[in-house]
Structures are given as structure tokens and as C-alpha cells.
Enzyme design. Structure first.
Site, PDB file in Angstrom:
ATOM      1  N   GLY A  10     -39.582 -34.848 -27.006  1.00  0.00           N
ATOM      2  CA  GLY A  10     -38.609 -34.334 -26.044  1.00  0.00           C
ATOM      3  C   GLY A  10     -38.358 -35.332 -24.934  1.00  0.00           C
ATOM      4  O   GLY A  10     -38.324 -34.982 -23.754  1.00  0.00           O
ATOM      5  N   GLY A  14     -35.137 -34.797 -18.805  1.00  0.00           N
ATOM      6  CA  GLY A  14     -36.110 -34.025 -18.048  1.00  0.00           C
ATOM      7  C   GLY A  14     -37.473 -34.674 -17.888  1.00  0.00           C
ATOM      8  O   GLY A  14     -37.605 -35.892 -17.744  1.00  0.00           O
ATOM      9  N   SER A 150     -47.039 -23.816 -19.485  1.00  0.00           N
ATOM     10  CA  SER A 150     -46.336 -23.251 -18.332  1.00  0.00           C
ATOM     11  C   SER A 150     -47.183 -22.132 -17.748  1.00  0.00           C
ATOM     12  O   SER A 150     -47.897 -21.440 -18.480  1.00  0.00           O
ATOM     13  CB  SER A 150     -44.969 -22.695 -18.766  1.00  0.00           C
ATOM     14  OG  SER A 150     -44.437 -21.832 -17.761  1.00  0.00           O
ATOM     15  N   TYR A 179     -41.187 -16.761 -25.196  1.00  0.00           N
ATOM     16  CA  TYR A 179     -41.524 -17.987 -24.469  1.00  0.00           C
ATOM     17  C   TYR A 179     -42.947 -17.895 -23.912  1.00  0.00           C
ATOM     18  O   TYR A 179     -43.746 -18.842 -24.065  1.00  0.00           O
ATOM     19  CB  TYR A 179     -40.537 -18.233 -23.329  1.00  0.00           C
ATOM     20  CG  TYR A 179     -40.867 -19.469 -22.520  1.00  0.00           C
ATOM     21  CD1 TYR A 179     -40.615 -20.741 -23.032  1.00  0.00           C
ATOM     22  CD2 TYR A 179     -41.446 -19.373 -21.260  1.00  0.00           C
ATOM     23  CE1 TYR A 179     -40.930 -21.887 -22.306  1.00  0.00           C
ATOM     24  CE2 TYR A 179     -41.761 -20.512 -20.521  1.00  0.00           C
ATOM     25  CZ  TYR A 179     -41.500 -21.759 -21.055  1.00  0.00           C
ATOM     26  OH  TYR A 179     -41.821 -22.891 -20.340  1.00  0.00           O
TER      27      TYR A 179
END
Length: 323
Positions: A10, A14, A150, A179
């Protein structure tokens, strides 16, 4: 970080891209991944911003771009085969690619998209590149895996049945819960993998970056809601520099100053919540194995060699699974 090979998934935008930029400036050879080659080339160019013109050719040798779709098992196999041909060693793998808040959808392999992207795909990447992590040409540096999670993992209410993750059973789908569970699974995977790799001198660390501005995680949120939230995000969110600070810290800090299997936030170790226990760890590992076995049965394009490689590495790992 000079002489170290670092893989960041990724890494076209970001936190992933920003982390790659910082590690590149610190001397690392960086392996970037992309699904779109145009964005990938743009990422490569951004790493070279500020490099003197006469040094661009030489510095470019420390940047390697590969195509990877972490939701596609065949793509992962092709990617890891290519990396294994080009590199003898990988010193750091940063499992960063992720999605958030998408409607119910199954990946090309038939896995719920949050879990496919945030968890399962990275499980396969690490599994297939493990031989490169176990080798080392740097006895002064302990190879490591960094898993980006997270704080929202705390919102996970339960571990879903594997039949739900495979779309074989109807249920009331919640993108927030999907999520949250994927981020809880990141924590559980970190603890399990750390136990397995402890005898092999490879560290595994989990990190929660916090609420960071400048990522594309919220791209599935309606534009109007994003516009309404923009002032608040600007006021309370971390910058990209702040967001990847702990990831960089975990990538470069001597292993004797870190605790494998632990969660880190703002460069400090942080306790997991009560959901991270032995039963849940075993459940998630069993889910990961079941999903891979299911793909092996379904996927006629996989070679016997690719399957054998996966089985062999799993056996090496699970010999050490004592939780």
C-alpha cells in the site's frame, strides 16, 4: 537503514508512501507495491524528489516497484515469486495496505473484502516471503514484520464464522464491524506470528498510527460527509509525519529495545484489550489456514510447487506455535 531491504504494501499513497519516503532517505532499499502502474510510477518519482540530478540514476537503484493486489491469491504468488528471484534477503516487511468502510463485497477469491485486504492477503505475503526473512546478511539487525492495525480493533464485538467471511451464510453485515474485526485480527495475527518466529530470531510488531490526515482510508465515505468532517479532521488529525513515526521507529530500532508480539502507539508499548486472548488467537489462525486451504481447492491456476511452498512454510511456522 543502509543495506536493508524494506517491503511496504500500500505504498502509493498515505502512510505507506510517506513511510517509504522516510526509510528511503535513511538509506534503505525500498520495495513498493501498486495495483495501478501509473500511480506506482508517480510514487517512485516522489521518492526521488530532492535528489540531485547527477545522483538520480544511482539512487533509483534502491527503489523497486512491483504490481500486487493483496486481495488476489494469484497476484500474491506472482509478486512473491518475482521478489524471491530478485532479492536474497528481506529485512523488514510492513503490512500497511488497507481499506475501511466498504459495502459487502467478496474478493476474487471469495473472501469478505476487509478481511481479504487487511489480513489474509498480508498473511500470504509474509508466509511466502518468510524464507527471505529467515536468511540474513546483517547479523547486527533482527529481521521483522510490522503490522499496521488501528485502535478501532477495540470496537470488534465478535469473531465471525468462516462461512460468513466466505459469503456462504447470510448475516447482517456492518462495514464498521468488518473493519474492526479485521484490525482485531491484525493484533491476533501479530501475537501468533511472534510466537512462531521467536525461535527463528524474527520480530513481529503491531502498530496503531492513530487518526491520520492525508490517507485514503475514508475514500468510501460519501463526499458530503467527508466535506462536513474536513474542519474537524484538520483540527484533530495527525500529519503523515506523525502518523508514520511509530512505524519508522519499529523499522529501525534495535530489537533488544522492542518486545515482539506487542502493540505500539506513539513509540511506546501498549497493552491489548481483553479480546486478544489465546482462544481468539487460535480462532483467527484457524480461519487463515481454512481460507488458504479453500483457495487451494478452488484455484486451478495454482501450481503444485506453489502449494508445496505454502504448506512447507506453514509447517515451519506451526512447529513453534505454543501459546
Amino acid at each position: 537503514m543502509e543495506g536493508l531491504n524494506v517491503l511496504v504494501t500500500g505504498s502509493t499513497c498515505g502512510i505507506g508512501l510517506h513511510t517509504a519516503k522516510i526509510l528511503f532517505k535513511k538509506g534503505a532499499t525500498v520495495i513498493l507495491t501498486c495495483r495501478d502502474e501509473v500511480r506506482g510510477r508517480r510514487a517512485v518519482e516522489s521518492l526521488l524528489v530532492g535528489v540531485k540530478e547527477e545522483d538520480v540514476a544511482k539512487e533509483s537503484e534502491r527503489i523497486h516497484l512491483f504490481t500486487l493486489d493483496v486481495t488476489n491469491y494469484n497476484s500474491i504468488c506472482e509478486f512473491t515469486d518475482e521478489v524471491s528471484k530478485m532479492f536474497k534477503y528481506i529485512h523488514v516487511i510492513i503490512n500497511n495496505a488497507g481499506i475501511m468502510g466498504v459495502p459487502f463485497e467478496l474478493s476474487v477469491d471469495g473472501i469478505e473484502m476487509h478481511f481479504a485486504t487487511n489480513v489474509f492477503g498480508h498473511y500470504v505475503v509474509v508466509e511466502r516471503l518468510l524464507p527471505l526473512l529467515l536468511k540474513t546478511n546483517r547479523p547486527d539487525f533482527k529481521s521483522r514484520v510490522i503490522v499496521v492495525s488501528s485502535g478501532l480493533y477495540r470496537n470488534a464485538e465478535t469473531i465471525p464464522q468462516v462461512s460468513k467471511l466466505l459469503g456462504q451464510k447470510t448475516y447482517e453485515y456492518s462495514s464498521k464491524q468488518a473493519y474492526a474485526f479485521s484490525k482485531l485480527a491484525n493484533c491476533l495475527y501479530t501475537v501468533a506470528l511472534a510466537k512462531m518466529l521467536e525461535p527463528h530470531n524474527v520480530g513481529v510488531y503491531c502498530v496503531r498510527p492513530g487518526f491520520v490526515n492525508g490517507t485514503e482510508l475514508g475514500r468510501e465515505t460519501h463526499w458530503f460527509l467527508r466535506a462536513l468532517a474536513a474542519p474537524l479532521i484538520w483540527f484533530i488529525a495527525k500529519s503523515l509525519d506523525q502518523g508514520c513515526e511509530t512505524i519508522v521507529y519499529l523499522a529501525e530500532t534495535p530489537a533488544d529495545q522492542l518486545k515482539s508480539g506487542s502493540m505500539y502507539y506513539e513509540k511506546k508499548e501498549e497493552a491489548y484489550n481483553e479480546m486478544v486472548d489465546v482462544t481468539a488467537i487460535r480462532q483467527v489462525w484457524a480461519i487463515l489456514r481454512h481460507l488458504e486451504d479453500t483457495i487451494w481447492k478452488r484455484n486451478t491456476q495454482l501450481t503444485d510447487k506453489q502449494k508445496f511452498h505454502g504448506e512447507n512454510v506453514r509447517n515451519i511456522l506451526e512447529e513453534s506455535l505454543i501459546i
